[in-house]
Design a protein around this motif. Structure first.
Motif, PDB file in Angstrom:
ATOM      1  N   SER A 181       0.809  -1.216   0.000  1.00  0.00           N
ATOM      2  CA  SER A 181       0.000   0.000   0.000  1.00  0.00           C
ATOM      3  C   SER A 181       0.841   1.264   0.000  1.00  0.00           C
ATOM      4  O   SER A 181       0.289   2.369   0.068  1.00  0.00           O
ATOM      5  N   GLN A 204      -3.625  -4.846  -8.534  1.00  0.00           N
ATOM      6  CA  GLN A 204      -4.725  -4.229  -7.804  1.00  0.00           C
ATOM      7  C   GLN A 204      -4.858  -2.742  -8.086  1.00  0.00           C
ATOM      8  O   GLN A 204      -5.976  -2.214  -8.138  1.00  0.00           O
ATOM      9  N   TRP A 205      -3.741  -2.057  -8.310  1.00  0.00           N
ATOM     10  CA  TRP A 205      -3.811  -0.615  -8.525  1.00  0.00           C
ATOM     11  C   TRP A 205      -4.327  -0.278  -9.916  1.00  0.00           C
ATOM     12  O   TRP A 205      -4.990   0.740 -10.094  1.00  0.00           O
ATOM     13  N   ARG A 253      -6.547  -2.217 -11.406  1.00  0.00           N
ATOM     14  CA  ARG A 253      -7.988  -2.461 -11.261  1.00  0.00           C
ATOM     15  C   ARG A 253      -8.671  -1.294 -10.562  1.00  0.00           C
ATOM     16  O   ARG A 253      -9.819  -0.954 -10.876  1.00  0.00           O
ATOM     17  N   LYS A 254      -7.958  -0.672  -9.624  1.00  0.00           N
ATOM     18  CA  LYS A 254      -8.550   0.449  -8.897  1.00  0.00           C
ATOM     19  C   LYS A 254      -8.757   1.657  -9.799  1.00  0.00           C
ATOM     20  O   LYS A 254      -9.825   2.278  -9.784  1.00  0.00           O
ATOM     21  N   VAL A 255      -7.749   2.005 -10.601  1.00  0.00           N
ATOM     22  CA  VAL A 255      -7.852   3.223 -11.410  1.00  0.00           C
ATOM     23  C   VAL A 255      -8.771   3.035 -12.613  1.00  0.00           C
ATOM     24  O   VAL A 255      -9.345   4.014 -13.120  1.00  0.00           O
ATOM     25  N   SER A 276     -11.500   1.029 -12.605  1.00  0.00           N
ATOM     26  CA  SER A 276     -12.846   0.679 -12.184  1.00  0.00           C
ATOM     27  C   SER A 276     -13.650   1.954 -11.999  1.00  0.00           C
ATOM     28  O   SER A 276     -13.112   3.060 -12.045  1.00  0.00           O
ATOM     29  N   GLY A 331     -15.199   5.093 -10.706  1.00  0.00           N
ATOM     30  CA  GLY A 331     -14.758   5.978  -9.645  1.00  0.00           C
ATOM     31  C   GLY A 331     -14.187   7.263 -10.198  1.00  0.00           C
ATOM     32  O   GLY A 331     -14.362   7.576 -11.389  1.00  0.00           O
ATOM     33  N   TRP A 342     -11.151   8.129 -10.944  1.00  0.00           N
ATOM     34  CA  TRP A 342     -10.121   8.000 -11.980  1.00  0.00           C
ATOM     35  C   TRP A 342     -10.746   7.820 -13.353  1.00  0.00           C
ATOM     36  O   TRP A 342     -10.309   8.440 -14.333  1.00  0.00           O
ATOM     37  N   ASP A 363      -0.447   6.896  -3.146  1.00  0.00           N
ATOM     38  CA  ASP A 363      -0.469   5.444  -3.172  1.00  0.00           C
ATOM     39  C   ASP A 363      -0.115   4.986  -4.579  1.00  0.00           C
ATOM     40  O   ASP A 363      -0.079   5.792  -5.515  1.00  0.00           O
ATOM     41  N   SER A 371      -1.681   3.804  -6.899  1.00  0.00           N
ATOM     42  CA  SER A 371      -2.650   4.030  -7.973  1.00  0.00           C
ATOM     43  C   SER A 371      -2.222   5.193  -8.855  1.00  0.00           C
ATOM     44  O   SER A 371      -2.460   5.185 -10.073  1.00  0.00           O
TER      45      SER A 371
END
Length: 275
Positions: A41, A53-54, A56-58, A60, A62, A64, A235, A237
């Motif tokens: 993290s 994971q990062w 997928r975060k950016v 998905s 939201g 970003w 982080d 991302s």
């Protein structure tokens, strides 16, 4: 023999110097890429593990993705406007009989010279009077102003190899000006136009200072989202999205270089041979 050896040594040193400069410029960027695949993290070496994971975060739903969508809309719209305006301006500048030609060129290139903070502040005061702040059209117009000089430079350089006699020949055959320009000039200078459009898109896609002054919360672009993320918390991302932007920029530069390499043969072919 000694002269040839010295020439080869100088060439080798020149190539080595070029490679070292490329490594010096790119090493800090490439060193950050593995962090985007970190399973931890925090931004730290050595990596605790590998993960997507990062990414997928950016990518998905939201902030970003919303910022990326805004950047694409603004970038494409400003690229279309900048390409049309920059090509027309470059074609006018290429004509030797244009009055105050150098002054006009300097005025068109001014957004590249003026610091972005001054440009953004000036646009803010102007657009606030016109009701264009915190609006998508205002941000598109602001990015068009910043991107147009890149189109002017690339298209003007391409027009230096274009034979204006081809247009005169089209006029003499009865073609109207717009038909002669679209049918004769544009195919010859198309690589320069596309290269200018690519640089215009990258300029808009990467711009953050003017977006801070002009854009509102609903027009948050990707660079501004990254700036806010760095200010609030850091982080991986942000590194993941930065890696994505580097890939996009590298693809655009590679495509521009490929188009430039194809431009020279086509421009030589467009010039009629002298008997």
């Amino acid at each position: 023999m000694l002269h040839h050896r010295l020439a080869r040594a100088a060439t080798a040193l020149h190539a080595a110097y070029g490679v070292l400069m490329i490594v010096f410029l790119l090493a800090p960027l490439l060193a950050m890429v593995p962090l985007s695949f970190s399973a931890g993290s925090f931004l730290s070496y050595p990596l605790p593990g590998w993960s997507l994971q990062w990414y997928r975060k950016v990518f998905s739903e939201g902030p970003w993705v919303a910022a990326l969508a805004n950047s694409l809309v603004v970038g494409l719209a400003s690229t279309v406007l900048a390409t049309a305006l920059g090509t027309a301006a470059a074609f006018a500048i290429a004509r030797r009989n244009l009055p105050v030609r150098r002054s006009l060129l300097g005025l068109l290139l001014a957004p590249m010279i003026v610091p972005p903070v001054i440009t953004g502040l000036g646009m803010y005061f102007l657009f606030s009077r016109l009701g264009l702040t915190a609006s998508l059209p205002g941000l598109v117009l602001a990015h068009t102003v910043l991107a147009t000089p890149f189109v002017v430079i690339t298209v003007t350089a391409t027009l230096q190899q274009f034979d204006m006699n081809l247009l005169r020949a089209a006029y003499s055959l009865g073609a109207p000006p717009w038909r002669a320009f679209a049918g004769v000039a544009v195919p010859c200078i198309l690589p320069g136009i596309v290269s200018g459009a690519l640089f215009a898109f990258i300029t808009s896609f990467d711009e953050v200072v003017v977006a801070i002054f002009i854009a509102g919360p609903a027009q948050r672009t990707l660079p501004r989202q990254m700036f806010d993320g760095i200010r609030d918390t850091i982080d991986p991302s942000i590194i993941a999205m930065s890696t994505f932007l580097m890939v996009v920029a590298a693809m655009a530069v590679g495509l521009s270089a490929w188009l430039s390499s194809r431009a020279a043969p086509s421009q030589r072919a467009s010039v009629p041979a002298t008997p």
